[in-house]
Design an enzyme around this catalytic site. Structure first.
Site, PDB file in Angstrom:
ATOM      1  N   ASP A 254       0.872  -1.173   0.000  1.00 39.41           N
ATOM      2  CA  ASP A 254       0.000   0.000   0.000  1.00 39.41           C
ATOM      3  C   ASP A 254       0.903   1.215   0.000  1.00 39.41           C
ATOM      4  O   ASP A 254       1.829   1.322   0.815  1.00 39.41           O
ATOM      5  CB  ASP A 254      -0.952   0.002   1.200  1.00 39.41           C
ATOM      6  CG  ASP A 254      -2.183   0.838   0.866  1.00 39.41           C
ATOM      7  OD1 ASP A 254      -2.892   0.494  -0.096  1.00 39.41           O
ATOM      8  OD2 ASP A 254      -2.421   1.852   1.547  1.00 39.41           O
TER       9      ASP A 254
ATOM     10  N   HIS B 150      10.729   4.885  -2.560  1.00 44.13           N
ATOM     11  CA  HIS B 150      10.008   4.358  -1.392  1.00 44.13           C
ATOM     12  C   HIS B 150       9.898   2.830  -1.470  1.00 44.13           C
ATOM     13  O   HIS B 150      10.132   2.121  -0.502  1.00 44.13           O
ATOM     14  CB  HIS B 150       8.621   5.007  -1.342  1.00 44.13           C
ATOM     15  CG  HIS B 150       7.854   4.949  -2.640  1.00 44.13           C
ATOM     16  ND1 HIS B 150       8.429   5.197  -3.874  1.00 44.13           N
ATOM     17  CD2 HIS B 150       6.576   4.607  -2.921  1.00 44.13           C
ATOM     18  CE1 HIS B 150       7.530   5.053  -4.824  1.00 44.13           C
ATOM     19  NE2 HIS B 150       6.397   4.682  -4.279  1.00 44.13           N
TER      20      HIS B 150
HETATM   21  P1  ITT Z   1      -3.219  -2.613  -5.502  1.00 43.88           P
HETATM   22  O1  ITT Z   1      -3.987  -2.147  -4.275  1.00 43.88           O
HETATM   23  O2  ITT Z   1      -3.951  -3.631  -6.299  1.00 43.88           O
HETATM   24  O3  ITT Z   1      -1.807  -2.991  -5.186  1.00 43.88           O
HETATM   25  P2  ITT Z   1      -3.407   0.180  -6.275  1.00 43.88           P
HETATM   26  O4  ITT Z   1      -2.975   0.934  -7.488  1.00 43.88           O
HETATM   27  O5  ITT Z   1      -4.855   0.329  -5.856  1.00 43.88           O
HETATM   28  O6  ITT Z   1      -3.062  -1.370  -6.520  1.00 43.88           O
HETATM   29  P3  ITT Z   1      -2.614   1.451  -3.809  1.00 43.88           P
HETATM   30  O7  ITT Z   1      -3.962   1.307  -3.199  1.00 43.88           O
HETATM   31  O8  ITT Z   1      -1.411   1.158  -2.969  1.00 43.88           O
HETATM   32  O9  ITT Z   1      -2.453   0.520  -5.087  1.00 43.88           O
HETATM   33  O10 ITT Z   1      -2.519   2.901  -4.408  1.00 43.88           O
HETATM   34  C1  ITT Z   1      -1.287   3.505  -4.596  1.00 43.88           C
HETATM   35  C2  ITT Z   1      -1.386   4.555  -5.678  1.00 43.88           C
HETATM   36  O11 ITT Z   1      -0.315   5.473  -5.430  1.00 43.88           O
HETATM   37  C3  ITT Z   1      -1.123   3.914  -7.037  1.00 43.88           C
HETATM   38  O12 ITT Z   1      -2.313   3.631  -7.712  1.00 43.88           O
HETATM   39  C4  ITT Z   1      -0.306   4.998  -7.740  1.00 43.88           C
HETATM   40  O13 ITT Z   1      -1.165   5.906  -8.334  1.00 43.88           O
HETATM   41  C5  ITT Z   1       0.395   5.709  -6.595  1.00 43.88           C
HETATM   42  N1  ITT Z   1       1.774   5.192  -6.473  1.00 43.88           N
HETATM   43  C6  ITT Z   1       2.276   4.287  -5.582  1.00 43.88           C
HETATM   44  N2  ITT Z   1       3.559   4.040  -5.824  1.00 43.88           N
HETATM   45  C7  ITT Z   1       3.899   4.785  -6.891  1.00 43.88           C
HETATM   46  C8  ITT Z   1       5.081   4.946  -7.633  1.00 43.88           C
HETATM   47  O14 ITT Z   1       6.187   4.258  -7.352  1.00 43.88           O
HETATM   48  N3  ITT Z   1       5.058   5.790  -8.656  1.00 43.88           N
HETATM   49  C9  ITT Z   1       3.947   6.482  -8.974  1.00 43.88           C
HETATM   50  N4  ITT Z   1       2.777   6.379  -8.350  1.00 43.88           N
HETATM   51  C10 ITT Z   1       2.750   5.535  -7.301  1.00 43.88           C
END
Ligand code: ITT
Length: 203
Positions: free
Chosen positions: A73, A186
């Protein structure tokens, strides 16, 4: 080699985990598997919820044995937005179909001259499969400080990468090579902590 179910539908994360943890064999979350709920107020709650939800589902429906389940997350925390979109990063501006549009919306929320400092945060939860690895679920985390660019720049990475400039650099994660992102992101920092916990050693 440990075989790990990756509890994520995010293709950008799957690509990064394969590059960051080449000594793990990843099984992707199946396309027909349910959406994993993430209803917590903190990254850590959601990472654990996804890992434990995926582990329970896999125990009933999994098609192959795995040693554990990994969930991520993560999100972008902007100081001028009181840490938002933060834990809601994946759900920010749901009316807009592309990250280019979402990034422009994010910019429009920052008043002229606002503090542009921000950080990416990643919490990983690992849930071992009973009988294959000892111990219970645990989390590790990583963060990278930086600031928001004035516009959307670069084609690399995913999500908010084209608007985030890591500290000490002038280009966004969308412009910098992925190899460089993997030295300071991160997710890279959280993966380094995970490798230590799993005792698979740093490359
Ligand atoms: P899962 O829950 O299925 O893993 P998700 O996209 O919904 O996929 P998150 O709830 O953790 O994942 O949301 C994190 C969001 O933050 C993700 O959709 C990206 O838009 C952003 N994010 C996270 N890490 C990133 C990165 O390394 N580079 C750019 N955006 C990132």
């Amino acid at each position: 080699m440990l075989k790990v179910l990756l509890a994520s539908r995010n293709a950008g994360k799957l690509r990064e985990f394969s590059e960051l943890l080449p000594d793990l064999q990843f099984v992707p979350w199946p396309a027909d598997a349910p959406e994993l709920p993430e209803t917590g107020a903190f990254f850590q709650d959601n990472a654990l919820q996804k890992a434990e939800g995926a582990r329970a589902w896999w125990l009933e429906h999994g098609t192959e044995a795995v040693d554990g389940v990994l969930a991520d997350d993560s999100g972008l925390c902007v100081d001028a937005l009181w840490g938002g979109p933060g834990v809601l990063s994946a759900r920010f501006a749901p009316d807009l179909p592309t990250y280019r549009d979402k990034n422009l919306r994010l910019h429009s929320l920052l008043p002229e001259g606002a503090n542009r400092s921000a950080r990416f945060v990643c919490v990983l939860a690992f849930a071992p499969m009973a009988g294959r690895l000892p111990g219970g679920p645990f989390t590790v985390s990583g963060a990278v400080e930086g600031h928001l660019a004035m516009d959307h720049r670069g084609q690399g990475g995913f999500g908010y990468d084209p608007i985030f400039i890591p500290g000490g650099h002038h280009q966004t994660f969308g412009e910098l090579p992925s190899d460089l992102k993997h030295t300071l992101s991160h997710r890279a920092r959280a993966c380094a902590a995970l490798r230590e916990r799993l005792a698979i050693g740093l490359r």
